[in-house]
Every structure is written in C-alpha cells, then in structure tokens.
Write a protein that holds these residues in place. Structure first.
Motif, PDB file in Angstrom:
ATOM      1  N   LEU A   1       3.766   0.482   0.232  1.00 16.72           N
ATOM      2  CA  LEU A   1       2.972  -0.712   0.458  1.00 16.72           C
ATOM      3  C   LEU A   1       1.562  -0.286   0.825  1.00 16.72           C
ATOM      4  O   LEU A   1       1.337   0.256   1.909  1.00 16.72           O
ATOM      5  CB  LEU A   1       3.550  -1.566   1.602  1.00 16.72           C
ATOM      6  CG  LEU A   1       5.020  -1.970   1.536  1.00 16.72           C
ATOM      7  CD1 LEU A   1       5.350  -2.911   2.692  1.00 16.72           C
ATOM      8  CD2 LEU A   1       5.368  -2.615   0.212  1.00 16.72           C
ATOM      9  N   THR A   2       0.605  -0.487  -0.076  1.00 16.20           N
ATOM     10  CA  THR A   2      -0.784  -0.224   0.285  1.00 16.20           C
ATOM     11  C   THR A   2      -1.306  -1.424   1.076  1.00 16.20           C
ATOM     12  O   THR A   2      -1.043  -2.575   0.709  1.00 16.20           O
ATOM     13  CB  THR A   2      -1.655  -0.022  -0.966  1.00 16.20           C
ATOM     14  OG1 THR A   2      -1.778  -1.255  -1.676  1.00 16.20           O
ATOM     15  CG2 THR A   2      -1.069   1.055  -1.880  1.00 16.20           C
ATOM     16  N   GLY A   3      -2.003  -1.178   2.171  1.00 14.22           N
ATOM     17  CA  GLY A   3      -2.412  -2.280   3.028  1.00 14.22           C
ATOM     18  C   GLY A   3      -1.228  -2.931   3.730  1.00 14.22           C
ATOM     19  O   GLY A   3      -1.249  -4.115   4.064  1.00 14.22           O
ATOM     20  N   GLY A   4      -0.196  -2.140   3.995  1.00 15.41           N
ATOM     21  CA  GLY A   4       1.070  -2.680   4.461  1.00 15.41           C
ATOM     22  C   GLY A   4       1.129  -3.079   5.924  1.00 15.41           C
ATOM     23  O   GLY A   4       2.145  -3.635   6.349  1.00 15.41           O
ATOM     24  N   LEU A   5       0.079  -2.810   6.700  1.00 14.10           N
ATOM     25  CA  LEU A   5       0.059  -3.282   8.083  1.00 14.10           C
ATOM     26  C   LEU A   5      -0.707  -4.593   8.228  1.00 14.10           C
ATOM     27  O   LEU A   5      -0.828  -5.122   9.326  1.00 14.10           O
ATOM     28  CB  LEU A   5      -0.554  -2.233   9.029  1.00 14.10           C
ATOM     29  CG  LEU A   5       0.301  -1.002   9.325  1.00 14.10           C
ATOM     30  CD1 LEU A   5      -0.339  -0.161  10.419  1.00 14.10           C
ATOM     31  CD2 LEU A   5       1.731  -1.369   9.709  1.00 14.10           C
ATOM     32  N   GLY A   6      -1.225  -5.109   7.126  1.00 17.15           N
ATOM     33  CA  GLY A   6      -1.933  -6.386   7.163  1.00 17.15           C
ATOM     34  C   GLY A   6      -0.974  -7.556   7.311  1.00 17.15           C
ATOM     35  O   GLY A   6       0.254  -7.386   7.425  1.00 17.15           O
ATOM     36  N   TYR A   7      -1.532  -8.742   7.317  1.00 16.38           N
ATOM     37  CA  TYR A   7      -0.760  -9.957   7.572  1.00 16.38           C
ATOM     38  C   TYR A   7       0.427 -10.089   6.617  1.00 16.38           C
ATOM     39  O   TYR A   7       1.592 -10.171   7.044  1.00 16.38           O
ATOM     40  CB  TYR A   7      -1.695 -11.165   7.467  1.00 16.38           C
ATOM     41  CG  TYR A   7      -1.046 -12.518   7.574  1.00 16.38           C
ATOM     42  CD1 TYR A   7      -0.052 -12.775   8.511  1.00 16.38           C
ATOM     43  CD2 TYR A   7      -1.457 -13.553   6.742  1.00 16.38           C
ATOM     44  CE1 TYR A   7       0.537 -14.035   8.610  1.00 16.38           C
ATOM     45  CE2 TYR A   7      -0.892 -14.815   6.839  1.00 16.38           C
ATOM     46  CZ  TYR A   7       0.107 -15.052   7.774  1.00 16.38           C
ATOM     47  OH  TYR A   7       0.671 -16.292   7.871  1.00 16.38           O
ATOM     48  N   ILE A   8       0.157 -10.081   5.333  1.00 15.17           N
ATOM     49  CA  ILE A   8       1.237 -10.278   4.373  1.00 15.17           C
ATOM     50  C   ILE A   8       2.074  -9.014   4.220  1.00 15.17           C
ATOM     51  O   ILE A   8       3.310  -9.057   4.212  1.00 15.17           O
ATOM     52  CB  ILE A   8       0.679 -10.744   3.022  1.00 15.17           C
ATOM     53  CG1 ILE A   8      -0.002 -12.107   3.201  1.00 15.17           C
ATOM     54  CG2 ILE A   8       1.777 -10.846   1.969  1.00 15.17           C
ATOM     55  CD1 ILE A   8      -0.866 -12.537   2.051  1.00 15.17           C
ATOM     56  N   GLY A   9       1.411  -7.855   4.146  1.00 15.03           N
ATOM     57  CA  GLY A   9       2.133  -6.605   3.968  1.00 15.03           C
ATOM     58  C   GLY A   9       3.153  -6.340   5.055  1.00 15.03           C
ATOM     59  O   GLY A   9       4.261  -5.853   4.779  1.00 15.03           O
ATOM     60  N   SER A  10       2.819  -6.653   6.309  1.00 14.57           N
ATOM     61  CA  SER A  10       3.748  -6.387   7.410  1.00 14.57           C
ATOM     62  C   SER A  10       5.002  -7.255   7.298  1.00 14.57           C
ATOM     63  O   SER A  10       6.121  -6.797   7.593  1.00 14.57           O
ATOM     64  CB  SER A  10       3.063  -6.606   8.762  1.00 14.57           C
ATOM     65  OG  SER A  10       2.591  -7.937   8.902  1.00 14.57           O
ATOM     66  N   HIS A  11       4.842  -8.514   6.858  1.00 14.31           N
ATOM     67  CA  HIS A  11       6.012  -9.367   6.683  1.00 14.31           C
ATOM     68  C   HIS A  11       6.852  -8.912   5.497  1.00 14.31           C
ATOM     69  O   HIS A  11       8.090  -8.974   5.540  1.00 14.31           O
ATOM     70  CB  HIS A  11       5.573 -10.832   6.516  1.00 14.31           C
ATOM     71  CG  HIS A  11       5.034 -11.429   7.783  1.00 14.31           C
ATOM     72  ND1 HIS A  11       3.757 -11.173   8.232  1.00 14.31           N
ATOM     73  CD2 HIS A  11       5.597 -12.245   8.709  1.00 14.31           C
ATOM     74  CE1 HIS A  11       3.562 -11.821   9.378  1.00 14.31           C
ATOM     75  NE2 HIS A  11       4.657 -12.477   9.681  1.00 14.31           N
TER      76      HIS A  11
END
Length: 331
Positions: free
Chosen positions: A5-15
C-alpha cells in the motif's frame, strides 16, 4: 497475497490496511508521512493485534520501491500515495503533477522491473468535472476542473496505455466519491491539518467546539433544499471495495474503472441534521456566498461495481456521522 500500500498510513489507506489484514492478506505500507502521522501505525497494531510492515519513504524513490517489492515478495500494489487538496493543486500545480503523476511513473517502472503487473489505483470522481448528466456512470465524459483532478485522469490514461501495451497487466482504477466516517473503534479516521476542507470533518470540529460555526456556501442551488448535494460514502465501505477490487483484478487482465459511491446524494442540511443526531450537539451555521467552482449536485451510479465486483455500500449517512463523531471525541 502480499500487498504493498503506497500512502498506506493516510486516511483511506489505513482503513484498507485493516480490511485487507483481516481478510488474511500480508500488508506492507510505504509512506513519506507528508500527510499523515506515524502514530497511525500504533493504532493499526491496536486494532489488528500486529502492525503491518512499514517503510518510510517516497514513491518517487524507484530504487527504494524496487527493494521493498523484492524483500516483501509483493504480488499486488494498491496505489494511494498522492496529494489531494483541490485548492492547493490550483496554487501548486507542478507539485501535484510531480507527486501524483511522476510518483506513479516511478512506481510503475519499479513494478515492471520486478515483474509485478497487478495494481489498484486510487482515483477520484473529480475526473468527471461538471456533470453532463447524473448520476455519473463510468462512461460519463471526463473533464476535470483542477490540476488535482487532471493528475488523477493522467494516471488513469497512463495505466490504460500500459495495459494496452502489455496484456499481462491487471489494472483497476477506483473513482471515489466523498469518503467520510472512521473505523468503529474510533482509533483511526480522517485527521486533516489545520481547518478541514471537507464538510463532515468541519462539522465534527464545530460539534466538538474547535470551530465556532459551519459556513454553508450557498443555499440557493437547484437542489431540494438549496444546499449542495454530494455522494458521501463511509470509509469502511470504501475500504471493503478495495478488497473486492483486489479479488477482481487478480483474475482479470486489462484496464477497468469503477465508481465507488453509494448512489445517493446528501445535502449539506441533511449532513447537519444527521450529525446533530449522532452527536447530540447543536451545529451552529451561517449561509455565506457560494464558492467559485462548486456545483449544485453530484452522485454516483455504482451499478458497475455491484455487477463486476460484487460490492455495494452498506452504511448510511447516520452511521457515517456516528463514526466520525466517535473519532472526533476520542483522538
């Protein structure tokens, strides 16, 4: 499946990380932390019992991406990493094209070098622009109105050209509508820096007392109550859509695009009423002038996702507001 997941700690990525891990996948996250906090990793560990593998770095660092793809034996990539503020993209278009388009090109080069040809791309309904008809279906003309929307469309076109050039590529672009809400634990949610750009985080900050009142930009639109209408989708429904897309793309070559929305439009007044019910707080507001570029109404036709992905949104507006309120209170 081993998924990056690139950008996986962002709002959508984390979910999405939560949904995929709970579905049995092995998740690895790459994030440069430009628009999120490292604390999200600890919160994911609390939800899941273990933290996903994490690398701090930029998707434009092709060598780093290649090393992660090899080390973690990645099978598929879900590409979230990108800047997303429409207003900022108008002020800083080069930054947006460099990050969103340039970053995707670097990622795809790395994937190609590692012979990984399965990707789900985080796109946006902003690629459609001013509605020619509603609801938007995937055949609607694409006429984005901002550098942000244009960058998303350019990436879609690159992915389409790539899949046309090599039939082994398996590509899905997901056009999001308006993600809102939070995980029901209250541990992860949308955490905008400064004053929120989006309606429900703004309403939440008014309800909790961080902001004095909501500004409603126009109440004279051609809508049932005069306020703007948008298709809000619970972030967990959106996250589950990614799991469905991943299953689809693993079995289907070529390029496909799907709307992820509820198919329903909710007005600003309806959001205020729902959040009042969810929070038991009064939401003071004032009517101000329309913003330039805002349109009266837009919402999705999500039937293609239902037909081919077997996915549809399940959570309604009240649940979106309940979970957004829990997140606002707890974090």
């Amino acid at each position: 499946m081993n998924i990056l997941l690139t950008g996986g700690l962002g709002y959508i990525g984390s979910h999405v990380a939560v949904v995929l891990t709970e579905a049995g996948h092995q998740v690895t996250i790459l994030d440069n932390l430009c628009n999120c906090k490292i604390e999200v990793l600890d919160r994911l560990e609390k939800i899941l019992g273990r933290a996903p593998a994490f690398f701090k770095g930029d998707v434009r660092d092709q060598a780093l991406v290649e090393s992660i793809l090899k080390e973690k034996q990645i099978n598929s990539v879900i590409h979230f990493a990108g800047l997303k503020a429409v207003g900022e993209s108008v002020q800083e278009p080069l930054m947006y094209y460099d990050n969103n388009v340039g970053g995707t090109i670097s990622l795809l080069k790395a994937m190609k070098n590692c012979e990984i040809k399965t990707i789900v791309f985080s796109s946006s309904a902003s690629v459609y622009g001013i509605p020619v008809y509603l609801p938007y279906d995937e055949e609607h003309p694409t006429r984005p109105q901002s550098p942000y929307g244009k960058s998303k469309l350019q990436v879609e076109e690159i992915l389409k050209d790539l899949s046309d050039s090599d039939p082994e590529w398996k590509v899905v672009a997901l056009r999001y509508f308006n993600p809102v809400g939070a995980h029901d634990s209250g541990l992860i949610g949308e955490d905008p820096a400064g004053v929120p750009n989006n309606l429900i985080p703004y309403v939440a900050q008014v309800a909790i007392g961080k902001l004095e009142k909501l500004k409603i930009f126009g109440d004279d639109y051609d809508t049932p109550n005069g306020t703007g209408v948008r298709d809000y989708i619970h972030v967990m429904d959106l996250a589950e859509g990614h799991n469905s897309a991943l299953l689809y793309v693993s079995e289907n070559t070529g390029f496909s695009v799907f709307n992820l929305g509820t198919g329903n439009g909710y007005s600003v007044y309806e959001v205020v009423d729902a959040f009042t019910s969810a929070s038991s707080r009064k939401i003071p507001y004032e009517i101000v002038d329309r913003r330039g570029g805002d349109i009266a109404s837009y919402y999705a036709n999500a039937q293609k996702a239902k037909k081919f992905l077997g996915w549809s949104a399940k959570r309604g507006l009240l649940q979106m507001c309940i979970d957004a309120w829990k997140w606002a209170v707890l974090h």
